[in-house]
Scaffold this active site. Structure first.
Site, PDB file in Angstrom:
ATOM      1  N   SER A 294       0.660  -1.423  -0.478  1.00  0.00           N
ATOM      2  CA  SER A 294      -0.151  -0.447  -0.155  1.00  0.00           C
ATOM      3  C   SER A 294       0.941   0.994   0.082  1.00  0.00           C
ATOM      4  O   SER A 294       1.163   1.360  -1.081  1.00  0.00           O
ATOM      5  CB  SER A 294      -1.005   0.204   1.429  1.00  0.00           C
ATOM      6  N   ASP A 305       9.683   5.475 -10.544  1.00  0.00           N
ATOM      7  CA  ASP A 305       9.683   6.281 -12.043  1.00  0.00           C
ATOM      8  C   ASP A 305       9.862   7.590 -12.123  1.00  0.00           C
ATOM      9  O   ASP A 305      10.667   7.321 -13.114  1.00  0.00           O
ATOM     10  CB  ASP A 305       8.144   6.601 -11.949  1.00  0.00           C
ATOM     11  N   LYS A 319      -0.554  -4.261  -2.718  1.00  0.00           N
ATOM     12  CA  LYS A 319      -2.356  -3.763  -2.532  1.00  0.00           C
ATOM     13  C   LYS A 319      -1.592  -2.297  -3.353  1.00  0.00           C
ATOM     14  O   LYS A 319      -1.821  -1.458  -2.701  1.00  0.00           O
ATOM     15  CB  LYS A 319      -2.252  -3.590  -1.216  1.00  0.00           C
TER      16      LYS A 319
END
Length: 438
Positions: A294, A305, A319
């Site tokens: 999460s 990224d 998740k």
């Protein structure tokens, strides 16, 4: 429908028709059919109320019905009665009573350990991520909801509880744990030579403040000699979304951190970084494993990224859904899955996880990671990933995980050692003189 029933289910009816998200859905349904189904609920309620072998209060029956409705949606939606809601509010502040263990419901009906929290009674008793709990004080957990099982694990501080544990095909064994007040510092830190080590155990209201204090401490102790930072998110089950955004923002100067997308396209939310990098461009390595879930995956995905950090370890839990706590007055609250979150590159990690840039398996004899491969996609009723390339990424990761593993020298914490080596190498490379030709 009797008057008695009308009083008993008034809360349930208001829950169905007052909440905006349900009201919109109700417009698409035939009202007559909806009321027929409510009459069906009335009949079942009255039968349970009058004929069940043991007497149950109206509140117990109604709360169980609501819990069943929410838990059937996905593994993370649930009903919190007034006591549970209060406990949840305390936990997000970083202090609560119990065993110090994060759990979920396994498809087998047993309780699965996601991860023990560092330095808590469960951690000291040797509980491991991936353990299955089959009995609590001799009573089986099969048939219990997750909330009911958690209720049984709670109790007076100083009281013992005996859990029957199944681990990796071993014979079941009992573990006795003494309940305590769990005070969990969200952020811990230390120096590893000239490299700062920061461990975030969960994302609570204390996290952003703790992170800033840790980096300030490193700068005061080492100054220009600070070579980089290792951010350890292993076995971090997540927590508050705003704290995950704040931690990501601490290392990013610009760009998107995460976006959330709900059922309605107009409700897309994007969270962007503000100018400023607390680490001042120093190398950052983020440690993750199968217990990183999460909010941990939001941080790892954002830094990966944007190429701000190297992600090292093993694939994360996967998740990728957002739960919203919706208060229900004096009755408590509901935890409802309302959106999926996406990394800056537009990928959903739901059921897939974050793949590390550098894969390093655990080499410690007593493993600190999940170790049994349990992830979000393995949970009963988990949301499906709708990304077109998600299956390809998951298949590739599974193939790598199930492939032949290299033999590695047993060390105290092999993953951390590799992260420190990596930062040392980056630091050495950046200091090397460059040969140029004019």
């Amino acid at each position: 429908m009797t008057i008695r029933f009308s009083k008993a289910v008034a809360f349930l009816v208001s829950f169905l028709f007052i909440a905006p998200s349900f009201a919109e859905e109700a417009k698409q349904e035939d009202p007559a059919k909806t009321y027929q189904l409510l009459n069906l609920f009335s009949e079942v309620f009255e039968k349970v109320r009058s004929d069940y072998v043991e007497e149950k209060t109206d509140q117990e029956i109604i709360e169980a019905a609501i819990q069943g409705m929410l838990s059937s949606l996905d593994p993370h939606s649930s009903f919190l009665n007034a006591d549970h809601f209060k406990d949840m509010q305390v936990q997000t502040k970083g202090q609560f009573g119990g065993l110090g263990i994060q759990v979920s419901m396994d498809p087998s009906g047993l309780i699965k350990v996601i991860s023990p929290i560092d330095d808590t009674p469960a951690y000291k008793a040797g509980m491991k991520a991936g353990d299955l709990i089959s009995h609590l004080d001799g009573e089986g957990v099969s048939g219990l909801t997750l909330s009911q099982a958690v209720d049984k694990m709670r109790g007076p501080v100083g009281a013992d509880i005996t859990m029957t544990v199944r681990r990796n095909g071993e014979k079941p064994f009992d573990v006795t744990i003494t309940r305590a007040v769990i005070k969990v510092p969200s952020v811990r830190n230390r120096m590893e030579g000239d490299i700062g080590y920061i461990r975030i155990t969960s994302f609570t209201e204390q996290t952003e403040r703790g992170l800033k204090k840790a980096i300030d401490k490193f700068n005061k102790e080492k100054g220009d000699r600070l070579k980089g930072i290792v951010l350890d998110l292993r076995n971090n089950p997540g927590g508050l979304l705003d704290q995950a955004i704040a931690v990501s923002d601490a290392f990013l100067s610009r760009g998107e951190i995460v976006s959330t997308r709900s059922r309605r396209s107009e409700d897309i939310q994007r969270y962007n970084a503000r100018p400023g990098d607390l680490a001042d461009g120093l190398p950052v390595v983020v440690l993750i494993n199968g217990g990183s879930a999460s909010a941990s995956e939001i941080v790892a995905g954002a830094l990966q990224d944007h190429a701000r950090a190297l992600i090292l370890g093993t694939r994360s839990f996967g998740k990728g859904s957002v739960q919203t706590i919706l208060p229900l007055g004096v009755h408590g609250a509901m935890r409802l899955t309302t959106a999926r979150y996406y990394t800056p590159s537009g990928h959903s990690i739901q059921g897939v996880g974050i793949d590390p840039d550098i894969k390093v398996e655990i080499a410690k004899i007593e493993k600190i990671g999940v170790g049994v491969g349990t992830r979000e996609a393995d949970l009963r009723g988990s949301l499906k990933n709708t990304d077109e390339d998600a299956k390809q990424r998951k298949d590739k990761a599974d193939e790598e995980r199930n492939g032949k593993k290299e033999d590695v020298k047993k060390q105290e914490d092999y993953q951390l050692s590799r992260a420190l080596d990596l930062i040392e190498g980056i630091s050495l490379y950046s200091e090397m003189p460059r040969n140029t030709e004019e």
